[in-house]
Design a protein around this motif. Sequence first.
Motif, short mmCIF file in Angstrom:
data_model
loop_
_atom_site.label_atom_id
_atom_site.label_comp_id
_atom_site.label_asym_id
_atom_site.label_seq_id
_atom_site.Cartn_x
_atom_site.Cartn_y
_atom_site.Cartn_z
N ASP A 55 0.81 -1.22 0.00
CA ASP A 55 0.00 0.00 0.00
C ASP A 55 0.84 1.26 0.00
OD1 ASP A 55 -2.32 -1.51 0.00
OD2 ASP A 55 -2.65 -1.31 2.17
N LEU A 56 1.94 1.25 0.76
CA LEU A 56 2.78 2.45 0.83
C LEU A 56 3.38 2.76 -0.54
CD1 LEU A 56 3.92 4.75 2.49
CD2 LEU A 56 5.82 3.24 3.12
N GLN A 59 0.66 4.29 -2.63
CA GLN A 59 0.39 5.67 -2.23
C GLN A 59 1.50 6.61 -2.74
OE1 GLN A 59 0.07 4.73 1.96
NE2 GLN A 59 -2.15 5.10 1.93
N GLU A 103 -5.38 9.61 4.29
CA GLU A 103 -4.30 8.65 4.46
C GLU A 103 -3.51 8.94 5.74
OE1 GLU A 103 -2.11 8.73 0.76
OE2 GLU A 103 -3.75 7.73 -0.32
N MET A 107 -3.02 6.25 8.83
CA MET A 107 -1.70 5.87 9.33
C MET A 107 -1.52 6.30 10.78
SD MET A 107 0.96 6.53 6.15
CE MET A 107 0.45 8.21 5.77
N ASN A 108 -1.89 7.52 11.09
CA ASN A 108 -1.69 8.04 12.44
C ASN A 108 -2.50 7.26 13.47
OD1 ASN A 108 -0.08 9.99 13.77
ND2 ASN A 108 -1.92 11.17 14.24
N GLN A 110 -2.74 4.22 13.65
CA GLN A 110 -2.01 2.99 13.98
C GLN A 110 -0.77 3.26 14.83
OE1 GLN A 110 -1.46 0.49 10.40
NE2 GLN A 110 -2.86 1.91 9.40
N TRP A 166 2.24 14.10 5.63
CA TRP A 166 2.09 12.72 5.17
C TRP A 166 3.43 11.99 5.26
CZ3 TRP A 166 3.85 9.08 1.89
CH2 TRP A 166 3.01 8.01 1.57
N VAL A 169 4.37 11.14 8.95
CA VAL A 169 3.63 10.00 9.51
C VAL A 169 4.04 8.71 8.81
CG1 VAL A 169 1.33 9.04 9.88
CG2 VAL A 169 1.72 11.48 10.24
N SER A 170 4.24 8.74 7.50
CA SER A 170 4.63 7.52 6.80
C SER A 170 6.04 7.09 7.19
CB SER A 170 4.51 7.69 5.28
OG SER A 170 5.43 8.64 4.80
N MET A 173 5.59 5.12 10.20
CA MET A 173 5.06 3.79 9.84
C MET A 173 6.20 2.89 9.34
SD MET A 173 1.77 3.69 10.43
CE MET A 173 1.30 2.24 9.47
N ASP A 177 5.91 0.86 12.59
CA ASP A 177 4.76 1.59 13.14
C ASP A 177 5.17 2.47 14.32
OD1 ASP A 177 3.25 0.31 11.22
OD2 ASP A 177 2.47 -1.20 12.58
#
Length: 190
Positions: A55-56, A59, A103, A107-108, A110, A166, A169-170, A173, A177
């Motif tokens: 998914d990443l 994105q 998005e 993510m945030n 999690q 974004w 936060v990514s 992740m 995480d």
Amino acid sequence: MVVLNKIYTKTGDDGETALGNGARVAKHSMRVTAYGTVDELNAIVGLARLHANGDLNAQLSLIQNDLFDLGADLCRPEMDKDADAEYPPLRIVPTQVDRLESEIDVMNGQLEPLRSFILPGGSALSAHLHQCRTVARRAERHTVQLATMESVNPAAVKYLNRLSDWFFVSARMANEDGKADVLWVPGANR
């Protein structure tokens, strides 16, 4: 439709380049600096994608396409003349900003809340995403500066602002995480 059958044109040998509306400007103009930084960011996103999957990666692919949209938006001044253009200029739209926000929220949700600032690093992917974040911030600063001189699509500025969030936060992740985030220890080396 874009057709690139000749890569060098020699039209920029005098230090000028053409904008999307055909106007010629200095290559060091703030508009060229803004969309040039967006192009640099896109290249760094490509480096990050070497370490991403699933998914990443998907994105990041969308973001790369958005960054081309953003470059097209920024290279086309005179938004007030969009209606008169032979071809409708490509502009960043609010739904692109909304997608980033959605998005970020997923993510945030999690991640554990931060109790310290984090240092860029951890995994290779996280380090690249932090570099993306800092270049997105620079592109935003250039775009905001441009907006003090000429008209700029407000959605373009919002997009860059959300994009740096974004990437932050990514990057967390990408560090298991947030469990492998590298925490800042204030004054640790005194």
